[in-house]
Design an enzyme around this catalytic site. Structure first.
Site, PDB file in Angstrom:
ATOM      1  CB  CYS A  94      36.355  25.643  39.176  1.00 40.33           C
ATOM      2  SG  CYS A  94      35.820  25.848  40.860  1.00 40.33           S
ATOM      3  NE  ARG A 117      29.654  24.416  47.147  1.00 43.69           N
ATOM      4  CZ  ARG A 117      30.455  25.444  47.380  1.00 43.69           C
ATOM      5  NH1 ARG A 117      30.698  25.804  48.622  1.00 43.69           N
ATOM      6  NH2 ARG A 117      30.996  26.117  46.377  1.00 43.69           N
ATOM      7  CD  GLN A 135      30.260  30.274  44.518  1.00 45.60           C
ATOM      8  OE1 GLN A 135      30.275  29.407  43.654  1.00 45.60           O
ATOM      9  NE2 GLN A 135      31.191  30.383  45.429  1.00 45.60           N
ATOM     10  CG  ASP A 147      32.481  31.143  40.728  1.00 44.22           C
ATOM     11  OD1 ASP A 147      33.496  31.636  41.249  1.00 44.22           O
ATOM     12  OD2 ASP A 147      32.310  29.919  40.595  1.00 44.22           O
ATOM     13  CG  HIS A 151      37.021  30.165  37.812  1.00 38.32           C
ATOM     14  ND1 HIS A 151      35.668  29.975  37.667  1.00 38.32           N
ATOM     15  CD2 HIS A 151      37.368  29.577  38.983  1.00 38.32           C
ATOM     16  CE1 HIS A 151      35.219  29.279  38.701  1.00 38.32           C
ATOM     17  NE2 HIS A 151      36.230  29.025  39.519  1.00 38.32           N
ATOM     18  CE  LYS A 188      39.054  28.162  53.169  1.00 36.75           C
ATOM     19  NZ  LYS A 188      37.641  27.911  53.415  1.00 36.75           N
ATOM     20  CG  HIS A 204      39.058  29.032  42.121  1.00 36.79           C
ATOM     21  ND1 HIS A 204      38.249  28.044  41.651  1.00 36.79           N
ATOM     22  CD2 HIS A 204      40.333  28.610  41.908  1.00 36.79           C
ATOM     23  CE1 HIS A 204      38.996  27.049  41.179  1.00 36.79           C
ATOM     24  NE2 HIS A 204      40.261  27.369  41.319  1.00 36.79           N
TER      25      HIS A 204
HETATM   26 ZN    ZN Z   1      36.208  28.066  41.333  1.00 37.73          ZN
END
Ligand code: ZN
Ligand code: ZN
Length: 662
Positions: free
Chosen positions: A345, A374, A392, A394, A396, A480, A526
């Site tokens: 992000c 992580r 990921q 991902d 946004h 979330k 997200h």
């Molecule tokens: Zn994010």
């Protein structure tokens, strides 16, 4: 109400149906059950007295609320398993004198008992122990409970050489008594409760495996041997469980990943850092290609950003300090601190913030298949399911407040499209809200929190997909929604997480220019519908048991020539397949030739083991007629067909991304 408990000769027992009955003081749960009816007396396992589980044979000395627990109650399984653990320990001590007992609790799906014995148990011991357990259960030995002063119990267990039990007693506060449970002649230190006799355990149990364990779970302590078992209410439940266990083993993504050469790990690279092999890479690429197509259709644009960033970025994003314990330690580069990124992000926020945006441009959707790192505790790492480095799916979405609900619905619809495509039928959403009593864990903005939660809730309702709400698990920057999917063997996975973030305007100064020419705050969504490659592939391996549909299969077809005399025909066929234009594929098909000297049956078997969807057997006759004899990995023989027909079939299958008709 005014009665004096110490002298009263009767006690009043209140039952769940609201009725009360009087009994002589010292009445037992078994006697109360018998007074209610013979059916209940027979079904009774344990009583619950004033909310505490209580042996059926244990006297009740004061007025109490009482409930009888039977097999129908949710507590029954745990009780059966705890009693089974005792019977296991009893059987082991009878068969292997000198073995010390330690602890033996009920666990998910079963029970275990940890033993101290110099010689190792072997798998051959399990049937013997199980047979002994069945004898002890058939003997229906009565249970007795005794309460001893702590000191007496300590000396007793030391005296009979049960040093682990003695050590457990030493950790009990000094003025407390301890309870001892007897089953026939055998006894154990235990809090209870237990059934009135061993027969209540029943027949529906099985010992499953032997494993190592440490005393009190600490590797610095003595090593013990753990025997695992499972126990259920009846044979049918046991059968179903054993079937689930076998299916889980058959579908285990770690084993299949090894056999199909999808991924590997190396201690020199590090725990939780998978190495994707060429076969596994095919799955990643096909998933990425699918995402690229779907996202392009939905108005996303791709970006690429680095795997690391300076501490300044994560201070700004508040990952430091809110998320620090999940991050790797920083690298020192020229005296500055760089972190491996735990999320993408902040990088994407910088891309949005690099230019000014008018209200007309929004929503802006930025996507990247991005690598993150992580810190996961090493004990929690498991194959591809829990890793320390992952890639990921991902993106946004930067949108105006009035667009957030519709954007969120589009994200949910995208999830549903993916899941439908892959035949994932059972899924639901879980909305995580902050624990309002514990708000300091989150960014403390109750008003913004509630507004964001309302938008998500409205989107979930409108989408029509099933959802539940859970408290206390929200991300620190907003509510979330996790998509939970259920695998074919009933395991539930949180496969993707979506958030509605109101914080980016404040932390990164992100905004847009409204119709009024002023700067306005925005929301960031997200989303990662396909989760990470690692977790999603682990799920897919289990879902398909390694037999991927044609569009995902690392090798889609294998040509098996029966004789050298057709090698030119086989090579020509491979060229056709490699060059076959597939609309939804990266380019051509993935095909190989088994030109080894093995017999045809062996070649077919090998291809089946690699779960290759199509085997194309060619002999002189096929070569002469321009045909191919097609077999499926299931063993089904489709017989000879013109090569053109097969090309049509496999192209259609790859393009539609539908399951192969095994
Ligand atoms: Zn994010
Ligand atoms: Zn016990």
């Amino acid at each position: 109400m005014e009665q004096d408990l110490s002298t009263s000769e009767t006690v009043t027992i209140s039952l769940p149906d609201g009725k009360s009955l009087n009994f002589p003081r010292g009445v037992t749960g078994a006697e109360v059950a018998a007074a209610i009816g013979p059916g209940l007396a027979k079904a009774a396992l344990v009583a619950e007295v004033n909310g505490r589980q209580w042996d059926l044979f244990r006297p009740i000395e004061e007025d109490a609320r009482l409930r009888i627990i039977t097999q129908k109650d949710p507590e029954a399984l745990e009780l059966i398993r705890h009693d089974a653990a005792h019977v296991l320990a009893m059987a082991v001590q009878e068969l292997f004198p000198g073995t010390q007992v330690t602890i033996g609790p009920a666990v998910d799906d079963g029970f275990y008992y940890d033993f101290a014995r110099d010689e190792p148990f072997t798998p051959d011991d399990l049937p013997k122990i199980e047979a002994q357990m069945r004898k002890l259960i058939a003997a229906d030995l009565p249970t007795r409970r005794e309460v001893w002063p702590r000191e007496k119990a300590f000396e007793h267990f030391e005296g009979i050489g049960e040093h682990y039990k003695a050590e457990l007693i030493r950790s009990i506060p000094e003025n407390e008594d301890v309870s001892i449970y007897w089953h026939g002649e055998w006894h154990d230190l235990c809090r209870g409760p237990h059934f009135a006799s061993t027969g209540k355990v029943g027949e529906a149990f099985k010992l499953t495996k032997i494993a190592g364990a440490y005393w009190r779970g600490d590797a610095k302590n003595a090593q013990l041997q753990r025997i695992y078992g499972t126990a259920w209410r009846n044979e049918k439940e046991l059968e179903e469980y054993l079937h689930r266990l076998a299916e889980a083993e058959r579908r285990d993504h770690r084993r299949i990943g090894r056999e199909l050469e999808l991924f590997t790990f190396s201690p020199d690279v590090g725990a939780g850092l998978p190495l994707w092999m060429p076969n596994g890479m095919v799955i990643r690429q096909e998933l990425e290609f699918l995402a690229l197509q779907e996202e392009r259709r939905d108005g996303y644009r791709r970006v690429a950003t680095p795997h690391i960033a300076k501490d300044a970025l994560y201070m700004r994003s508040r990952h430091l300090p809110y998320y620090a314990e999940d991050m790797y330690q920083p690298l020192d580069i020229d005296g500055e601190k760089y972190y491996l990124r735990p999320m993408n992000c902040p990088h994407h926020h910088l891309i949005y913030g690099a230019t000014r945006h008018s209200y007309r441009e929004l929503p802006i959707r930025i996507a990247e298949y991005a690598q993150d790192y992580r810190y996961e505790a090493s004990g929690g790492l498991s194959g591809l399911m829990r890793v320390r480095g992952f890639c990921q799916n991902d993106a946004h979405i930067y949108c105006r407040y009035d667009q957030a609900k519709d954007e969120f619905i589009r994200v949910m619809q995208l999830h549903a499209r993916y899941y439908d495509l892959m035949g994932i039928k059972e899924y639901y959403m879980r909305l995580s809200l902050p624990d309002t009593a514990n708000l300091e864990k989150y960014v403390n903005e109750p008003g913004k929190w509630l507004a964001a939660a309302e938008i998500i809730r409205a989107a979930m309702k409108e989408s029509g997909y099933p959802y539940i709400e859970a408290k206390g698990e929200a991300a620190f920057y907003g509510p979330k929604v996790d998509f939970m999917i259920k695998s074919v063997i009933g395991t539930e996975y949180a496969i993707s997480t979506n958030q509605l973030d109101f914080l980016a305007t404040e932390t990164f100064g992100l905004n847009y220019i409204g119709e009024d020419g002023q700067e306005h705050p925005l929301y960031v969504i997200h989303r990662a519908p396909l989760g990470s490659h690692e977790r999603f592939t682990a799920f897919l391996i289990e879902h398909y048991a390694g037999a991927f549909p044609t569009w995902l299969a690392p090798i889609q077809a294998r040509i098996i020539p029966i004789t050298d005399r057709v090698s030119d025909y086989a090579l020509g066929m491979r060229e056709r397949l490699l060059a076959l234009p597939v609309v939804n594929g990266t380019a051509g098909l993935r095909v190989d030739i088994d030109a080894s000297a093995e017999r045809m049956q062996k070649k077919i078997r090998d291809a089946q083991l690699m779960k290759i969807p199509y085997m194309l057997v060619v002999g002189e006759r096929e070569a002469a007629e321009g045909k191919v004899a097609v077999r499926l990995r299931s063993g089904r023989d489709l017989g000879p067909m013109p090569l053109e027909n097969f090309l049509d079939r496999i192209r259609q299958e790859a393009e539609s991304r539908h399951d192969v008709a095994d």
